[in-house]
Scaffold this motif. Structure first.
Motif, PDB file in Angstrom:
ATOM      1  N   VAL A  87      29.961 -19.361 -73.744  1.00 36.33           N
ATOM      2  CA  VAL A  87      31.416 -19.824 -74.019  1.00 36.33           C
ATOM      3  C   VAL A  87      32.252 -18.565 -74.185  1.00 36.33           C
ATOM      4  O   VAL A  87      31.983 -17.582 -74.600  1.00 36.33           O
ATOM      5  N   GLY A  88      33.405 -18.711 -73.195  1.00 35.71           N
ATOM      6  CA  GLY A  88      34.365 -17.826 -73.417  1.00 35.71           C
ATOM      7  C   GLY A  88      35.849 -18.336 -73.657  1.00 35.71           C
ATOM      8  O   GLY A  88      36.030 -19.449 -73.689  1.00 35.71           O
ATOM      9  N   VAL A  89      36.775 -17.520 -73.417  1.00 38.47           N
ATOM     10  CA  VAL A  89      38.046 -17.941 -73.938  1.00 38.47           C
ATOM     11  C   VAL A  89      39.336 -17.102 -73.468  1.00 38.47           C
ATOM     12  O   VAL A  89      38.947 -15.935 -73.389  1.00 38.47           O
ATOM     13  N   ILE A  90      40.455 -17.746 -72.858  1.00 43.27           N
ATOM     14  CA  ILE A  90      41.596 -17.160 -72.331  1.00 43.27           C
ATOM     15  C   ILE A  90      42.634 -17.572 -73.387  1.00 43.27           C
ATOM     16  O   ILE A  90      42.835 -18.868 -73.274  1.00 43.27           O
ATOM     17  N   PRO A  91      43.174 -16.834 -74.285  1.00 42.91           N
ATOM     18  CA  PRO A  91      43.956 -17.182 -75.339  1.00 42.91           C
ATOM     19  C   PRO A  91      45.432 -17.588 -74.821  1.00 42.91           C
ATOM     20  O   PRO A  91      46.214 -16.731 -74.537  1.00 42.91           O
ATOM     21  N   ILE A  92      45.601 -18.798 -74.815  1.00 41.24           N
ATOM     22  CA  ILE A  92      47.159 -19.231 -74.381  1.00 41.24           C
ATOM     23  C   ILE A  92      47.798 -20.282 -75.453  1.00 41.24           C
ATOM     24  O   ILE A  92      48.969 -20.674 -75.395  1.00 41.24           O
ATOM     25  N   GLY A  93      47.159 -20.337 -76.747  1.00 42.02           N
ATOM     26  CA  GLY A  93      47.515 -21.368 -77.752  1.00 42.02           C
ATOM     27  C   GLY A  93      48.419 -20.509 -78.863  1.00 42.02           C
ATOM     28  O   GLY A  93      48.893 -19.504 -78.403  1.00 42.02           O
ATOM     29  N   THR A  94      48.453 -21.098 -79.892  1.00 41.69           N
ATOM     30  CA  THR A  94      49.251 -20.415 -80.964  1.00 41.69           C
ATOM     31  C   THR A  94      48.528 -19.406 -81.550  1.00 41.69           C
ATOM     32  O   THR A  94      49.170 -18.163 -81.956  1.00 41.69           O
ATOM     33  N   GLY A  95      47.665 -19.702 -82.269  1.00 41.72           N
ATOM     34  CA  GLY A  95      46.804 -18.828 -83.093  1.00 41.72           C
ATOM     35  C   GLY A  95      45.873 -17.637 -82.397  1.00 41.72           C
ATOM     36  O   GLY A  95      45.908 -16.573 -82.866  1.00 41.72           O
ATOM     37  N   ASN A  96      45.156 -18.332 -81.572  1.00 41.76           N
ATOM     38  CA  ASN A  96      44.071 -17.321 -80.939  1.00 41.76           C
ATOM     39  C   ASN A  96      43.209 -16.196 -81.789  1.00 41.76           C
ATOM     40  O   ASN A  96      43.259 -15.231 -81.354  1.00 41.76           O
ATOM     41  N   ASP A  97      43.032 -16.930 -82.865  1.00 38.32           N
ATOM     42  CA  ASP A  97      42.338 -15.824 -84.130  1.00 38.32           C
ATOM     43  C   ASP A  97      41.005 -15.753 -83.918  1.00 38.32           C
ATOM     44  O   ASP A  97      40.409 -14.286 -84.246  1.00 38.32           O
ATOM     45  N   PHE A  98      40.106 -16.483 -83.041  1.00 41.30           N
ATOM     46  CA  PHE A  98      38.643 -16.036 -82.901  1.00 41.30           C
ATOM     47  C   PHE A  98      38.657 -14.418 -81.946  1.00 41.30           C
ATOM     48  O   PHE A  98      37.623 -13.758 -82.051  1.00 41.30           O
ATOM     49  N   CYS A  99      39.567 -14.482 -80.895  1.00 41.46           N
ATOM     50  CA  CYS A  99      39.464 -13.440 -80.132  1.00 41.46           C
ATOM     51  C   CYS A  99      39.752 -12.139 -80.976  1.00 41.46           C
ATOM     52  O   CYS A  99      39.203 -10.872 -80.303  1.00 41.46           O
ATOM     53  N   LYS A 100      40.387 -12.054 -81.998  1.00 41.35           N
ATOM     54  CA  LYS A 100      40.750 -10.889 -82.685  1.00 41.35           C
ATOM     55  C   LYS A 100      39.676 -10.396 -83.382  1.00 41.35           C
ATOM     56  O   LYS A 100      39.726  -9.279 -83.636  1.00 41.35           O
ATOM     57  N   ASN A 101      38.541 -11.023 -83.413  1.00 41.21           N
ATOM     58  CA  ASN A 101      37.022 -10.287 -84.075  1.00 41.21           C
ATOM     59  C   ASN A 101      36.506  -9.634 -82.971  1.00 41.21           C
ATOM     60  O   ASN A 101      35.688  -8.692 -83.371  1.00 41.21           O
ATOM     61  N   PHE A 102      36.957  -9.414 -81.720  1.00 37.68           N
ATOM     62  CA  PHE A 102      36.451  -8.327 -80.751  1.00 37.68           C
ATOM     63  C   PHE A 102      37.549  -7.319 -80.350  1.00 37.68           C
ATOM     64  O   PHE A 102      37.887  -7.526 -79.342  1.00 37.68           O
ATOM     65  N   GLU A 103      37.449  -6.383 -81.096  1.00 40.28           N
ATOM     66  CA  GLU A 103      38.431  -5.392 -81.126  1.00 40.28           C
ATOM     67  C   GLU A 103      38.235  -4.650 -79.697  1.00 40.28           C
ATOM     68  O   GLU A 103      37.116  -4.487 -79.391  1.00 40.28           O
ATOM     69  N   GLY A 104      39.300  -4.404 -79.053  1.00 42.19           N
ATOM     70  CA  GLY A 104      39.411  -3.712 -77.633  1.00 42.19           C
ATOM     71  C   GLY A 104      39.112  -4.257 -76.507  1.00 42.19           C
ATOM     72  O   GLY A 104      39.253  -3.994 -75.351  1.00 42.19           O
ATOM     73  N   CYS A 105      38.860  -5.727 -76.521  1.00 43.65           N
ATOM     74  CA  CYS A 105      38.412  -6.854 -75.616  1.00 43.65           C
ATOM     75  C   CYS A 105      39.854  -7.503 -75.156  1.00 43.65           C
ATOM     76  O   CYS A 105      40.489  -7.980 -76.107  1.00 43.65           O
ATOM     77  N   ASP A 106      40.257  -7.518 -73.795  1.00 49.40           N
ATOM     78  CA  ASP A 106      41.400  -8.303 -73.362  1.00 49.40           C
ATOM     79  C   ASP A 106      40.943  -9.499 -72.920  1.00 49.40           C
ATOM     80  O   ASP A 106      40.560  -9.848 -71.685  1.00 49.40           O
ATOM     81  N   PHE A 107      41.023 -10.298 -73.728  1.00 55.32           N
ATOM     82  CA  PHE A 107      40.488 -11.963 -73.205  1.00 55.32           C
ATOM     83  C   PHE A 107      41.603 -12.444 -72.373  1.00 55.32           C
ATOM     84  O   PHE A 107      41.249 -13.562 -71.792  1.00 55.32           O
ATOM     85  N   SER A 108      42.624 -11.760 -72.224  1.00 51.09           N
ATOM     86  CA  SER A 108      43.721 -12.489 -71.212  1.00 51.09           C
ATOM     87  C   SER A 108      43.463 -12.091 -69.769  1.00 51.09           C
ATOM     88  O   SER A 108      44.059 -12.371 -69.067  1.00 51.09           O
ATOM     89  N   ASN A 109      42.616 -11.028 -69.587  1.00 52.49           N
ATOM     90  CA  ASN A 109      42.494 -10.564 -68.393  1.00 52.49           C
ATOM     91  C   ASN A 109      41.217 -11.372 -67.660  1.00 52.49           C
ATOM     92  O   ASN A 109      40.199 -11.306 -68.058  1.00 52.49           O
ATOM     93  N   ILE A 110      41.562 -11.957 -66.611  1.00 52.20           N
ATOM     94  CA  ILE A 110      40.719 -12.806 -65.555  1.00 52.20           C
ATOM     95  C   ILE A 110      39.665 -11.973 -65.248  1.00 52.20           C
ATOM     96  O   ILE A 110      38.567 -12.701 -65.274  1.00 52.20           O
TER      97      ILE A 110
END
Length: 330
Positions: A87-110
């Motif tokens: 399971v992965g995620v590209i954050p385009i919502g309001t909170g996008n809090d789960f991604c913040k647990n992975f410091e240094g990772c750019d989840f918006s980069n396809i």
């Protein structure tokens, strides 16, 4: 590995969805990856779609939720139990809090997603009567009850108004709830022991640190330690609550001795919460009416696609080259 991008067209009020879809298709095709794009049609459709795909095809597949925490939660529930699913995620919502647990990772980069690595992640199983129905589901980030949940509930209402964007809606909701100061009345049992029975300002049960778009409510939580983190903030008057709120939001309140009588946090494997009245339960930003609910940690219950970190790569390569030069010169 195959990549399936599951897009919630309502995320971020639907802005930029066509552009995102085009970027995904161009980047994936350029990378010569086996990919598919699916746009959800209704709430719950992401979970249904992912589960059906997993049942029909055993090919190792990364299902990337393109949306907010709610979309990610749906994809997680559809993928859970299938060894071929990541399971992965590209954050385009309001909170996008789960991604913040992975410091240094750019989840918006396809491209970083397409070159990502599956890593094990704990999840929390919760079961009980939710919205009047017996329910058993899973969550990777956080549950909120009381003040945090009420703020999220009010934010969802305010965001429907024109010109009230996510951060502003959340700020206004905090102000509103400070005035109202509505908490919850709960019996809380941790690992079989009752630790509280009565009113609380809030409580949160967490696998990750963040909620509400970056509030560090559970600062000690880790997504891979095999434990849940629970905090309890006691029901306190406004004159105490207002000065301690910024410290709660920054995750420092549990380090301050003078707040130790009102702020409690611990780690555990099992939690049972029974509302003495009604309970509103926030699950990754989605709000439900809940009765007695049981929570338990499932260690390494899912694989998360961790995006490739270009910065770390170039730093490591730089270090390797410096070591090579030192070896040659020596």
């Amino acid at each position: 590995m195959k990549f399936v991008f599951v897009i919630n067209p309502m995320a971020g009020k639907g802005k930029g969805i066509d552009k995102l879809k085009n970027n995904i298709m161009l980047t994936a095709a350029d990378s010569k990856k086996d990919f598919e794009v699916y746009v959800t049609k209704f709430q719950g459709d992401a979970e249904r779609f992912v589960r059906q795909k997993c049942e029909a095809d055993t090919t190792p597949t990364a299902f990337i939720a393109c949306g907010g925490d709610g979309t990610f939660n749906e994809v997680l529930n559809g993928a859970y139990g299938f060894s071929n699913a990541t399971v992965g995620v590209i954050p385009i919502g309001t909170g996008n809090d789960f991604c913040k647990n992975f410091e240094g990772c750019d989840f918006s980069n396809i491209k970083a997603q397409l070159n990502g690595t599956p890593v094990p992640c704990d999840i929390i199983r919760y079961k009980g009567k939710i919205n009047g129905m017996e329910t058993a589901k899973y969550c990777a980030n956080m549950f909120n009850i009381g003040f945090d949940c009420n703020v999220a509930d009010k934010t969802a209402t305010l965001k429907k108004y024109p010109f009230v964007k996510g951060p502003l809606a959340y700020f206004l909701s905090i102000l509103f709830m400070i005035i109202k100061k509505k908490g919850a009345d709960l019996k809380i049992e941790i690992d079989g022991k009752e630790v509280h029975n009565g009113k609380v300002l809030l409580t949160s049960i967490a696998n990750g640190c963040f909620c509400g778009g970056g509030i560090k409510s559970n600062p000690y939580a880790k997504t891979n330690d095999g434990l849940m983190d629970i905090n309890i903030i006691k029901d306190i008057p406004r004159y105490l609550f207002i000065p301690c709120l910024p410290k709660y939001m920054k995750g420092t309140i549990f380090e301050i001795k003078k707040y130790s009588h009102i702020a409690y946090t611990t780690q555990c494997r099992d939690i049972v919460i029974t509302p003495n009245q009604k309970m509103r339960l926030c699950v990754d930003g989605e709000i439900f009416d809940a009765e007695k609910t049981e929570f338990c940690i499932i260690s390494e219950g899912i694989k998360i696609l961790k995006p490739f970190n270009n910065n770390n790569y170039y730093q490591n390569r730089k270090g390797e080259k410096e070591n090579e030069k030192s070896t040659v010169s020596g």
